[in-house]
Design a protein around this motif. Sequence first.
Motif, PDB file in Angstrom:
ATOM      1  N   LEU A 118       0.809  -1.217   0.000  1.00  0.00           N
ATOM      2  CA  LEU A 118       0.000   0.000   0.000  1.00  0.00           C
ATOM      3  C   LEU A 118       0.845   1.271   0.000  1.00  0.00           C
ATOM      4  O   LEU A 118       0.394   2.311  -0.473  1.00  0.00           O
ATOM      5  N   THR A 119       2.047   1.210   0.559  1.00  0.00           N
ATOM      6  CA  THR A 119       2.907   2.400   0.628  1.00  0.00           C
ATOM      7  C   THR A 119       4.015   2.377  -0.423  1.00  0.00           C
ATOM      8  O   THR A 119       4.856   3.285  -0.440  1.00  0.00           O
ATOM      9  N   ASP A 120       4.006   1.391  -1.286  1.00  0.00           N
ATOM     10  CA  ASP A 120       5.039   1.269  -2.325  1.00  0.00           C
ATOM     11  C   ASP A 120       4.883   2.411  -3.328  1.00  0.00           C
ATOM     12  O   ASP A 120       3.860   2.511  -4.003  1.00  0.00           O
ATOM     13  N   PRO A 121       5.880   3.277  -3.450  1.00  0.00           N
ATOM     14  CA  PRO A 121       5.753   4.423  -4.362  1.00  0.00           C
ATOM     15  C   PRO A 121       5.675   4.021  -5.835  1.00  0.00           C
ATOM     16  O   PRO A 121       5.333   4.850  -6.670  1.00  0.00           O
ATOM     17  N   ASN A 122       5.928   2.763  -6.144  1.00  0.00           N
ATOM     18  CA  ASN A 122       5.864   2.296  -7.526  1.00  0.00           C
ATOM     19  C   ASN A 122       4.475   1.850  -7.953  1.00  0.00           C
ATOM     20  O   ASN A 122       4.275   1.507  -9.111  1.00  0.00           O
ATOM     21  N   VAL A 123       3.514   1.809  -7.020  1.00  0.00           N
ATOM     22  CA  VAL A 123       2.138   1.478  -7.406  1.00  0.00           C
ATOM     23  C   VAL A 123       1.342   2.772  -7.536  1.00  0.00           C
ATOM     24  O   VAL A 123       1.624   3.765  -6.871  1.00  0.00           O
ATOM     25  N   TRP A 124       0.361   2.774  -8.404  1.00  0.00           N
ATOM     26  CA  TRP A 124      -0.364   3.993  -8.747  1.00  0.00           C
ATOM     27  C   TRP A 124      -1.263   4.499  -7.639  1.00  0.00           C
ATOM     28  O   TRP A 124      -1.741   5.621  -7.684  1.00  0.00           O
ATOM     29  N   PHE A 125      -1.513   3.699  -6.605  1.00  0.00           N
ATOM     30  CA  PHE A 125      -2.412   4.133  -5.535  1.00  0.00           C
ATOM     31  C   PHE A 125      -1.692   4.283  -4.197  1.00  0.00           C
ATOM     32  O   PHE A 125      -2.308   4.236  -3.143  1.00  0.00           O
TER      33      PHE A 125
END
Length: 178
Positions: A118-125
């Motif tokens: 959820l906090t991964d900056p590589n995912v769009w959300f």
Amino acid sequence: MQTELNKVIAAVEEFYAQETFLLERDLGERTLTHRLAVYVERQFSGWQVDCNYDRLGERTLRLPRGSTISTDDHLGKSIYPDIVVHQRDIPNNLLAIELRKDGNHQPVEHDQRKLQALTDPNVWFAYAVGVLLIVGKDGVSLSEVYAGGVIDSTASRWFAERLDAGGLAGKHDNSAQH
């Protein structure tokens, strides 16, 4: 990040002050999650607070292929954070909270991996901050803070110390510590 974490601490403080009835009777995680969300909402003026919210605008939150997170839905790809602080229309994701009861015998790694995703900056959300709270009758037995897709050890220590200083730390279960 400390501003957001201080608001979470204030919400946890109010939760423990108001919800002894639920805690003493060992009610389920969903009930506790909802009640904590009520107090989180009071702290985050101008933001929406939702439980099990799986959208960003019109899009469903879905994890990248190959993710190790298992979820509740039949496709196994949607993700349902316990509590989120966000702005639905923009969309803007600020905070994701995973709450567990300290009596939960399921592996804590599921919630830890969910907060990493959820906090991964590589995912769009991506959410700016993630917080894991393991709650018991006497207080928070374990807490972790996530940012940038990883546990933030410095923020986690600071957060745990603030909980402890506020009398909100219960018996500590160090089995999930890194």
